[in-house]
Design an enzyme around this catalytic site. Sequence first.
Site: not given
Length: 187
Positions: A14, A16, A88, A107, A172
């Site tokens: 987590g 992100n 996922m 991604h 990201e």
Amino acid sequence: MVKVNSCVFISGAGTNLKALIGSSRNYNFPIQIKLVISNKKNAPGLAFAKKYSIPFMIINVKDSLFEVKILNEIRKKNINLICLAGYMKVLSKTFIKNFKGKIINIHPSLLPKYKGTNTFERMLENNESLAGCTVHYVNEKLDSGKIILRKSFQISKNETLKSLKIKTQKTEYKAFSEAITKLHIKN
Ligand code: GRF
């Protein structure tokens, strides 16, 4: 500013999610995170939802009604953007249809190259010189929806799996928030 009600799906660390929570706490950032959904009850990332008092839901994908339950919750909270951040599981076609144009994913490769898993291993095997990440809309095909934003960096000569992952994730955190500021979404 009126912020768009959003939900973040996770399965793991987590990090992100953490970055998105950080951005969403800025007055000018266009979304607020109303819900976190995890398909893993022990996902470490749930700690960020708890820390910031964001409601969370743990789903059991073996329950045949799990997507219906998600949809109900999402409708109740008037969610208008779903961010997949290391989730996922593949969402069903019906679910995606219900939220067409409102689901985005991050991604760890420069799509359309390296769809799927083990992106870093494959990039190093192929001696790629550029790595990065992609934020894209989710459609019925894996990692194939319209690209919103890509961020790249050079792979160094002595790059390892570990260093490549760390660099990609740093990229990201910026890319996800930047992509969200480019969306045209409303509640
Ligand atoms: C990220 O690298 C993302 O690109 C991939 O899964 C990873 C999730 O990491 N889809 P985290 O759970 O956000 O730390």
